[in-house]
Each structure stands twice: as C-alpha cells, then as structure tokens.
Design a protein around this motif. Structure first.
Motif, PDB file in Angstrom:
ATOM      1  N   ARG A 101       7.250   5.409  11.531  1.00  0.00           N
ATOM      2  CA  ARG A 101       7.209   4.097  12.191  1.00  0.00           C
ATOM      3  C   ARG A 101       6.494   3.029  11.381  1.00  0.00           C
ATOM      4  O   ARG A 101       6.825   1.840  11.479  1.00  0.00           O
ATOM      5  CB  ARG A 101       6.486   4.254  13.540  1.00  0.00           C
ATOM      6  N   MET A 102       5.509   3.429  10.573  1.00  0.00           N
ATOM      7  CA  MET A 102       4.632   2.450   9.916  1.00  0.00           C
ATOM      8  C   MET A 102       5.368   1.721   8.800  1.00  0.00           C
ATOM      9  O   MET A 102       5.953   2.329   7.917  1.00  0.00           O
ATOM     10  CB  MET A 102       3.386   3.156   9.366  1.00  0.00           C
ATOM     11  N   GLU A 103       5.322   0.324   8.855  1.00  0.00           N
ATOM     12  CA  GLU A 103       5.998  -0.482   7.839  1.00  0.00           C
ATOM     13  C   GLU A 103       5.099  -1.525   7.197  1.00  0.00           C
ATOM     14  O   GLU A 103       5.341  -1.927   6.067  1.00  0.00           O
ATOM     15  CB  GLU A 103       7.217  -1.178   8.439  1.00  0.00           C
ATOM     16  N   ASN A 104       4.064  -1.993   7.897  1.00  0.00           N
ATOM     17  CA  ASN A 104       3.250  -3.061   7.320  1.00  0.00           C
ATOM     18  C   ASN A 104       1.859  -3.054   7.925  1.00  0.00           C
ATOM     19  O   ASN A 104       1.581  -2.348   8.899  1.00  0.00           O
ATOM     20  CB  ASN A 104       3.918  -4.417   7.509  1.00  0.00           C
ATOM     21  N   ASP A 115       4.919  -1.489  13.175  1.00  0.00           N
ATOM     22  CA  ASP A 115       6.237  -1.030  12.796  1.00  0.00           C
ATOM     23  C   ASP A 115       7.131  -2.222  12.481  1.00  0.00           C
ATOM     24  O   ASP A 115       6.656  -3.369  12.447  1.00  0.00           O
ATOM     25  CB  ASP A 115       6.849  -0.138  13.875  1.00  0.00           C
ATOM     26  N   GLY A 116       8.418  -1.972  12.258  1.00  0.00           N
ATOM     27  CA  GLY A 116       9.321  -3.051  11.878  1.00  0.00           C
ATOM     28  C   GLY A 116       9.570  -4.064  12.962  1.00  0.00           C
ATOM     29  O   GLY A 116      10.051  -5.172  12.693  1.00  0.00           O
ATOM     30  N   LEU A 142       0.842  -1.190   0.000  1.00  0.00           N
ATOM     31  CA  LEU A 142       0.000   0.000   0.000  1.00  0.00           C
ATOM     32  C   LEU A 142       0.882   1.245   0.000  1.00  0.00           C
ATOM     33  O   LEU A 142       1.744   1.407   0.879  1.00  0.00           O
ATOM     34  CB  LEU A 142      -0.908   0.020   1.235  1.00  0.00           C
ATOM     35  N   ALA A 143       0.667   2.121  -0.989  1.00  0.00           N
ATOM     36  CA  ALA A 143       1.400   3.388  -1.073  1.00  0.00           C
ATOM     37  C   ALA A 143       0.567   4.453  -0.381  1.00  0.00           C
ATOM     38  O   ALA A 143      -0.482   4.865  -0.879  1.00  0.00           O
ATOM     39  CB  ALA A 143       1.656   3.756  -2.531  1.00  0.00           C
ATOM     40  N   GLU A 191       3.193  -5.013   2.941  1.00  0.00           N
ATOM     41  CA  GLU A 191       4.070  -3.906   3.290  1.00  0.00           C
ATOM     42  C   GLU A 191       3.411  -2.559   2.979  1.00  0.00           C
ATOM     43  O   GLU A 191       2.462  -2.476   2.186  1.00  0.00           O
ATOM     44  CB  GLU A 191       5.394  -4.023   2.548  1.00  0.00           C
ATOM     45  N   ILE A 192       3.941  -1.537   3.594  1.00  0.00           N
ATOM     46  CA  ILE A 192       3.454  -0.176   3.356  1.00  0.00           C
ATOM     47  C   ILE A 192       4.595   0.657   2.803  1.00  0.00           C
ATOM     48  O   ILE A 192       5.698   0.669   3.362  1.00  0.00           O
ATOM     49  CB  ILE A 192       2.896   0.446   4.642  1.00  0.00           C
TER      50      ILE A 192
END
Length: 642
Positions: free
Chosen positions: A145-148, A102-103, A78-79, A160-161
């Motif tokens: 912070r957001m990754e997935n 987050d990761g 997601l973009a 994934e983001i």
C-alpha cells in the motif's frame, strides 16, 4: 506507487535467470517446500533522520543505510526494503507531522492522527511524540500500500517511496577449477544465520538430500565472502555444483536437513517461495591445492644441469645432473637460469617429451598437471600418470645435460636415510645419503636404541640441515667406538624451528624423528668396523679393505673379486645387503638382533625397533602399546623411564 524488484544476487547473469528459476522450482518440489515461504521478516533497525526545509521540502539529514537515499537530498525517493524495521526521526517536530500514505492519500502511518496500520502487530508501530521518533516494520501488506511520505500540513513536503523486495538470503557461486576436495563460494548472505550447503548435479534430478556434498560450519547472521566449503567426498570429475543457504531451525548449530529427511534446517526461500540457489561449473584440477615446492636449476656450461636451490628434498645442491626426487601431488615451480640456451624437458624412458619448453609435450594440456611456461619459470603438478611416465630431465639442445627422475608417492615419508657397512677410524661415520624435505638433523644411534633407549643411544648429530638431499654426510661421534658394532642413522625434524638439536635435553619432547606412514621412525642401519680392531664374526666386514668409508654403495672388492653392493643385496659376492659374503664372512644377523635389516623405513626390522624406542617416550603411542610390545618379548619400558 513505484516499486523496484531487485534481482537476487544469484541471478547476476541474465542468460541464467530462467535456468535458476527452473532449478529453484525443482528443488522446491524435491524438498516439499514449494509455495511455503512463510514469514521471514528481518528485524534489523535502520535509522532515517528527516528535517524540514522551511515549508517547502523534506531533507534527508542522516541514515545508517546508504541505500535509502542520498544524505542532503530534498524530497528524496526513499528506498525501503520489505522485512526491514525503520526508525524515523523527524527533526521538523510537531510543526511538520510525518505521514506515510497510499496512492489515494490514505493515511497508513501518521505522527498526527491514527493510521490504518498502526495497530498491526507485525508492523509494531512505536511512537515517541516528545522526541518525534517513530518505528515500524515494513511488512508485505504495508509495502503493498505504501507509496509516499508527506507533511500533514504542507503538501510541497512530499516524496515518493520505492519498495525493495529482497529475499532473506542470497548466494553467488562462480565457475571455478579446484583440486576436487573444496570449492569456494564467492558470497553468501544469511539474514537469520544458518548454513551454506553444496549440492552436486543429483539435485537437478530431484534428489536434494542425496546430493549434499558439503556443509559449512554454522554461520551467524551476516554477509560472508570467499567461503571455502570442504566436500565430504572429493570430486573425481567435472560437475555442476549448486550452493544453497539453509536456515538453522531448530536453532541448535547443527545441520540436520539430511538426517531429518528435510524436516529440519530447510533452505532459505526467495520471495516466490523457492529455495535460494546459485550454480557453478566446477572443473577438477588436481594441481590447484597441491603443496608447492620451488626449485632453481642452472647449466654447467653445456655439459650438465645443477640444482642451485630448493625448498624441499629434491636433489643435492651443486652436483652435476643429480637425480630429481619429485613427489606425487606436489606442484613444482622451476626457475631455469639457463632457459634461453638450455630449454628444459621432462621425458619418458623412450625419450618422448612429456613436458618441454620447446613444444609443450604430452602432458602440457593436462589440466591436472597445470603446465605453465613463461621462459625462465615453468610450473607443473606431479600427477600419478605423470609420475608413472617420467624418467629423466634433459636440455633439448645439449644431450649431455640429462639427469634421472625418481618419484615419491604422495604419502611416502618426508625423509629417508641410507647408510652402508663401512670401516671407520672410530671417530666418525659416513651416511651415504639423507633427504630432509622439511630440514632438520641427522643423528647416529648405537645398539642401545634396540633396547628402548632412544635418548641414551644418541652417539652423534649433525648441525642443522636445511631442506634438501645430502650425500656422503660425515657424522662425528661424541664418543669414539672401539669395536665393530651396528649403528643406526635417523633423520630428525627441527621442531620447534630454532636450528638447535634438543631431542635429548628435552626428554624427547622436541625435534622428533621423521616418521613413515606406519608411524615408525625413518632409519637405516649398518655394521661399522673399526680400523685396526680385531675381526669378529658379526658379518659384513672381513678385515680387508673391501669397503669404501665414504662410498655411496660400499663399492669395495672382496677376496673373490665380487663387487659388493651394500644396501640393495643384489649381489651374492662381497658385502651384500643380507651381510652374506662368499669369502668366509658369517651371516650372523638373520635372527634380527642387531644390524643387517637393510633399508628399514618400515614397521619391521630396525625401523620397528626404533619406533618402539620412540614409543617408550610416549611420543607417538600410548603406554598400552609399550606394554604390549613388552609382552611380545621386547623390553617393556614405561613412558619417561631412562
């Protein structure tokens, strides 16, 4: 975390990125805005609908932003764009709780439990657990912070983001040629609305306020393409111009950046805190925005040119080697019907080619002239320099195909008329020539025009005349004249364009006279004698047959053999422009009452009186002007009075 940093639209060419970055920093220093990006969150909501594919994957069901991901894709990346508000709809319901992590798999936002950012005011987390709908704004901190995104219960439902960081404004400005008074910006995006400004190269010297050359009207939030910005002062030479979006702060719809010293309506800033800008090299080409006129010419054997068609008053049609009247600032497209055997050239008085279908000419490479030649069609813009040099047009093969060129200033009237003293049968008169750039009518007025009666004084009018130049125009009089008197020729427009002359019946509301740059009606006058009538002493006609009723310059011989010149007054013999004849004719018009003012397309003489007559109808002047004219000794007539 995978992060994608989008290039600003303004940095579309890689070889300009460094320059634009340096420019933005320079602008920031000049405005005192460097490093002061502040909050520029975009609050437009984007809907993203997800569903589960059993317990194996997420599937994107729908979105109103096609940049997020492809509809139908499973576990798509997601973009998500920083500053955008998102509304996620989870059709998987409570069996597949949606979480953003987050990761380190830390819960940032969650459908099932409390996430770390759900109490952040800027994130503004909103949850409808019954509808399984969840909204949040992607802030910078959350994006860091957001990754997935995952299903809390099924680890295979994982995607994934991709974080997109994009400034709240963008502008694209391409190199271009212009007449100097406007520029066109290819596109501009203003997430919060505002203004688009154009700066000249003084901006590069750290003068952001002094360099402002033009500002658009207030623009609502959105993306715009092909924005034309008028420059407050036209460019006189090529320059580097800079397009810069500005905010409307405070929101009053007025651009106050300059007058406030930079405190109000600041530039939009990019993600690094620098103003959003793009540059263009702008070449000044006076022909770009010039009015356009089309002319068709052809050869008459090998002996002459003729103009077969024109959409303005360039020359009389179907006359051999007519004089071409070309206006400064106008672009002419010429269709040469005989070009393959009869190349066209414009030359100066010494025969030097200025523009030619044979070898270019001295002005062929002048960008302001913009000469183009594709054989049958040539085009050029008449600049001041070209107008000063042009003397004639010729066929480069056949020297007998030659005509003169007369040039008109850019601000000269769009019409003229010439009438000379003549003898008439009383039923009609002949106007030597009339030019109507926009078409219309030729009217003849009697001396009541001089008494402020423009409607009552109309004695005759032609049928509608298309744009062009006409010679020896015969105008039939509605009522015959029985004695010698002054008559005035006056071109009228056809407005509204219906081909019908309605000036009189409309009370002067329609089909107004052509006006000169001083606001006076374009007119010319002549003394008209009636054949067989007893001579009087009004001057200009002595009773002998010394005028040609259809002559262009009243080429009659007077008693002493002098050759009268009619309107130019260059001869002391015969019917001179001052109506002073050496054969005993009395000069009776030197007091200004009646005919004898010569070509009077100005504010003095009969032109001024005609303008006064028009003012009585309140067409071009306020009633106060009319009263002032009355105080100067003229008859004062209130607007609308007959």
């Amino acid at each position: 975390m995978q992060e994608r940093q989008l290039d600003d639209e303004t940095r579309r060419r890689s070889d300009r990125r460094q320059f634009l970055g340096n420019l933005a920093r320079l602008v920031a220093l000049g405005t005192g805005l460097g490093g002061a990006a502040g909050s520029q969150d975009q609050q437009s909501a984007v809907t993203v609908r997800l569903d589960n594919v059993a317990a194996d994957a997420w599937k994107l069901v729908d979105t109103d932003d096609g940049t997020v991901a492809s509809v139908g894709a499973e576990n798509p990346t997601l973009a998500l764009t920083v500053g955008t508000r998102y509304w996620f709809v989870n059709d998987g319901g409570s069996d597949h709780p949606l979480e953003f992590r987050d990761g380190e798999y830390g819960r940032l936002l969650s459908q099932a439990v409390n996430g770390e950012f759900e109490d952040e005011e800027a994130v503004d987390w909103q949850a409808d657990d019954e509808a399984h709908e969840y909204a949040f704004t992607l802030t910078e901190e959350l994006a860091d912070r957001m990754e997935n995104y995952v299903c809390r219960f099924h680890t295979s439902m994982f995607g994934e983001i991709d974080i997109i960081r994009e400034p709240p404004a963008a502008v694209a400005f391409q190199d271009q040629s212009t007449a100097g008074s406007t520029v066109t910006v290819d596109s501009v995006r203003l997430d919060d609305g505002g203004f688009l400004t154009i700066h000249d190269s003084r901006l590069l010297d750290g003068q952001p306020r002094e360099s402002v050359r033009g500002v658009s009207a207030a623009l609502d939030p959105g993306t715009y393409e092909g924005i034309e910005v008028t420059l407050e002062e036209a460019l006189a030479e090529d320059d580097t111009l800079i397009a810069m979006p500005h905010r409307d702060e405070p929101a009053d719809g007025e651009y106050r950046f300059v007058e406030s010293g930079g405190d109000e309506d600041p530039p939009y800033l990019d993600l690094d805190g620098n103003p959003v800008v793009d540059t263009a090299e702008v070449a000044v080409d006076a022909g770009q925005d010039a009015p356009e006129v089309s002319v068709s010419i052809d050869n008459v054997g090998v002996s002459a040119w003729e103009v077969t068609d024109a959409d303005a008053g360039v020359a009389p049609l179907n006359r051999e080697n007519p004089t071409l009247r070309l206006r400064v600032g106008t672009r002419y497209t010429v269709e040469n019907g005989g070009w393959s055997s009869h190349p066209l050239a414009v030359r100066d008085a010494d025969g030097n080619p200025l523009l030619t279908q044979s070898d270019g000419g001295a002005f062929a490479d002048d960008p302001a002239v913009g000469w183009t030649d594709d054989g049958a069609t040539v085009a050029f813009t008449v600049t001041e320099d070209l107008a000063a040099a042009a003397a004639n047009y010729v066929c480069t093969v056949h020297p007998s195909m030659e005509g003169t060129i007369e040039t008109l200033g850019a601000d000269e009237p769009a019409a003229d008329a010439t009438i000379t003293d003549q003898e008439s049968d009383g039923e009609a008169i002949v106007v030597d020539s009339v030019r109507l750039d926009d078409g219309g009518f030729l009217t003849v007025h009697d001396s009541r025009l001089l008494d402020g009666q423009p409607l009552e004084s109309v004695r005759g009018v032609t049928d509608y005349l298309p744009p062009g130049v006409y010679e020896d125009v015969e105008v039939a009089l509605d009522e015959p004249i029985a004695e010698e008197q002054p008559l005035i020729a006056m071109p009228h427009r056809d407005e509204p364009a219906d081909g019908e002359y309605r000036f009189v019946e409309s009370g002067g509301e329609d089909d107004l006279p052509y006006l000169d740059t001083g606001g006076a009606a374009v007119v010319d006058d002549a003394t008209v004698a009636v054949a067989g009538a007893e001579d009087d002493e009004t001057g200009g006609v002595d009773g002998d047959d010394d005028t040609d009723s259809g002559a262009g310059n009243a080429n009659g011989d007077d008693a002493d053999g002098g050759d009268g010149t009619g309107s130019d007054g260059t001869e002391s013999d015969g019917a001179s422009g001052s109506k002073d004849s050496t054969d005993g004719g009395e000069q009776a018009t030197d007091d200004g009452d009646g005919a004898g003012f010569g070509p009077a397309a100005g504010a003095a003489g009969i032109g001024g009186l005609a303008a006064y007559a028009v003012r009585t109808l309140d067409l071009r002047r306020e009633a106060a002007d009319v009263k002032a004219a009355g105080q100067n000794g003229e008859r004062s007539v209130e607007p609308g009075e007959n």
